[in-house]
Design an enzyme around this catalytic site. Structure first.
Site, PDB file in Angstrom:
ATOM      1  N   PRO A 195      67.570  78.738 -87.443  1.00 26.20           N
ATOM      2  CA  PRO A 195      66.239  78.508 -86.865  1.00 26.20           C
ATOM      3  C   PRO A 195      65.150  78.936 -87.845  1.00 26.20           C
ATOM      4  O   PRO A 195      65.200  80.048 -88.363  1.00 26.20           O
ATOM      5  CB  PRO A 195      66.235  79.387 -85.603  1.00 26.20           C
ATOM      6  N   TYR A 235      61.591  91.539 -83.224  1.00 22.16           N
ATOM      7  CA  TYR A 235      60.935  90.955 -82.062  1.00 22.16           C
ATOM      8  C   TYR A 235      61.355  91.710 -80.795  1.00 22.16           C
ATOM      9  O   TYR A 235      62.055  92.711 -80.874  1.00 22.16           O
ATOM     10  CB  TYR A 235      61.201  89.443 -82.008  1.00 22.16           C
TER      11      TYR A 235
HETATM   12  C1  8OZ Z   1      59.925  83.507 -90.928  1.00 22.26           C
HETATM   13  C2  8OZ Z   1      58.676  84.079 -90.941  1.00 22.26           C
HETATM   14  C3  8OZ Z   1      58.250  84.792 -89.850  1.00 22.26           C
HETATM   15  C4  8OZ Z   1      59.061  84.931 -88.758  1.00 22.26           C
HETATM   16  C5  8OZ Z   1      62.353  85.380 -87.762  1.00 22.26           C
HETATM   17  C6  8OZ Z   1      60.959  83.958 -86.426  1.00 22.26           C
HETATM   18  O1  8OZ Z   1      62.371  86.117 -88.727  1.00 22.26           O
HETATM   19  C7  8OZ Z   1      61.172  84.524 -87.601  1.00 22.26           C
HETATM   20  C8  8OZ Z   1      60.290  84.356 -88.746  1.00 22.26           C
HETATM   21  C9  8OZ Z   1      60.742  83.670 -89.844  1.00 22.26           C
HETATM   22  O2  8OZ Z   1      63.257  85.340 -86.944  1.00 22.26           O
END
Ligand code: 8OZ
Length: 363
Positions: free
Chosen positions: A30, A189
């Site tokens: 992803p 996150y």
């Molecule tokens: C690239 C830049 C910022 C966030 C992740 C959703 O690291 C991201 C993300 C990827 O899972």
């Protein structure tokens, strides 16, 4: 479920998980595209994802897709918090299936790392007058670095709300035609913030001990598994370590993987980092593969290896040595949407990736 010794598969062998068969062991990781408007997918997402299906990927996981507007990393992130998000994603899942790939989606809440600008416009905190919003997290502690926003510590009611947002989003993902669901519990996150003692200073049943810190993820996984059909795979991406002493680590990841397996999770997608801005991470080719290998062996659950995998032989070795069940490529797929076809050629197995009819003469 795991292959017995001596029977390891190869990169281009299919893999069946529940009722879903991937045509090979290659997936698109992803990757945020920051190109949505109010969470709605558009032609960029169709072409970005669709071209990698044409290129031969077995699994394509749509970027971190928010379960609520506040759960977005940036205003450009995809969302699936509303019925209006379903049809544009359904167009994409239909195209991916037509071209032989299994459509997956990663559903996410960014927690204290939400409300940021898109990377080409700063990649830092988005203030309210720039369209930013109040963030939530287990505790009122800012991520740091350029993300100075102090989140609101979640109440018990907030926790229930987020859990319901995940189950409702899973239901909409099913309607949109996805066949593979991944919960994003990595990279600093929201779920990861609960897991790590560095971000979780709660004193209620969602903080403190290991059992309490994993509670939100385990409970939400259980609730999602109850609405996500039995015949479809469920995966969880974790950061196997924070790369910081006193943080989340590989031992806790193994213990968590055992709990997730008991909840009906089919695969742990093994990434790392993202909890603090200044961790020292020894990034080398395949540097996270040992986490996939260890979790696979010690928790007895299938794993995905991700992170600086770019060479065909490297990918083949990961699968053939039973270090992981699938490799997920990110940046390498941005460089080359046809990586599976090119890798097959490099490994002397050209016939294992079929061209689309339109491209036969040039394959
Ligand atoms: C690239 C830049 C910022 C966030 C992740 C959703 O690291 C991201 C993300 C990827 O899972």
């Amino acid at each position: 479920m795991l292959n017995p010794p001596g029977t390891a598969p190869h990169l281009f062998d299919p893999w069946t998980v529940r009722s879903i068969t991937l045509r090979n062991r290659i997936g698109v990781s992803p990757m945020c595209q920051y190109s949505a408007d109010d969470g709605v997918a558009n032609d960029w997402h169709l072409v970005h994802l669709g071209s990698r299906a044409v290129g031969g990927a077995g699994l394509i996981i749509v970027e971190a897709t928010a379960v609520s507007p506040e759960g977005r990393i940036s205003p450009g992130c995809l969302g699936l918090w509303d019925e209006k998000h379903i049809a544009p994603l359904a167009r994409i899942t239909s195209f991916l299936k037509d071209h032989g790939a299994v459509p997956g989606i990663q559903i996410a809440h960014a927690g204290r790392k939400a409300s940021t600008s898109v990377p080409w416009a700063g990649d830092g905190r988005l203030s309210e007058d720039q369209g930013g919003w109040t963030t939530i997290a287990p505790s009122a502690i800012a991520f740091g670095g350029r993300l100075t926003q102090v989140p609101q510590a979640m109440t018990a009611a907030d926790i229930l709300t987020v859990q319901k947002q995940f189950t409702a989003t899973a239901g909409r993902a099913l309607v949109a035609g996805f066949q593979w669901l991944e919960l994003h519990a990595a990279h600093g996150y929201l779920f990861h913030e609960f897991l790590s003692p560095l971000a979780n200073h709660r004193t209620d049943e969602y903080g403190g001990s290991f059992e309490n810190r994993v509670r939100l993820l385990v409970e939400t996984t259980r609730a999602v598994r109850a609405v996500w059909p039995d015949h479809l795979p469920l995966a969880v991406r974790i950061s196997a370590t924070d790369w910081v002493p006193g943080g989340w680590d590989i031992e806790q990841s193994v213990a968590l993987a055992k709990l997730l397996k008991a909840e009906g999770v089919d695969l742990v997608d093994c990434s790392s980092g993202g909890m603090v801005p200044d961790a020292v991470i020894p990034v080398t080719p395949g540097y996270q593969v040992p986490f996939a290998e260890r979790i696979r062996r010690e928790a007895g659950i299938s794993t995905a290896a991700v992170g600086f995998i770019s060479e065909p032989q490297q990918a083949e070795d990961i699968i053939a040595n039973s270090q992981a069940d699938i490799v997920l490529l990110g940046r390498q797929f941005l460089r080359d949407p046809y990586w599976p076809a090119h890798a097959a050629k490099a490994l002397g197995q050209k016939e294992r990736v079929a061209p689309p009819l339109q491209y036969t003469r040039a394959w």
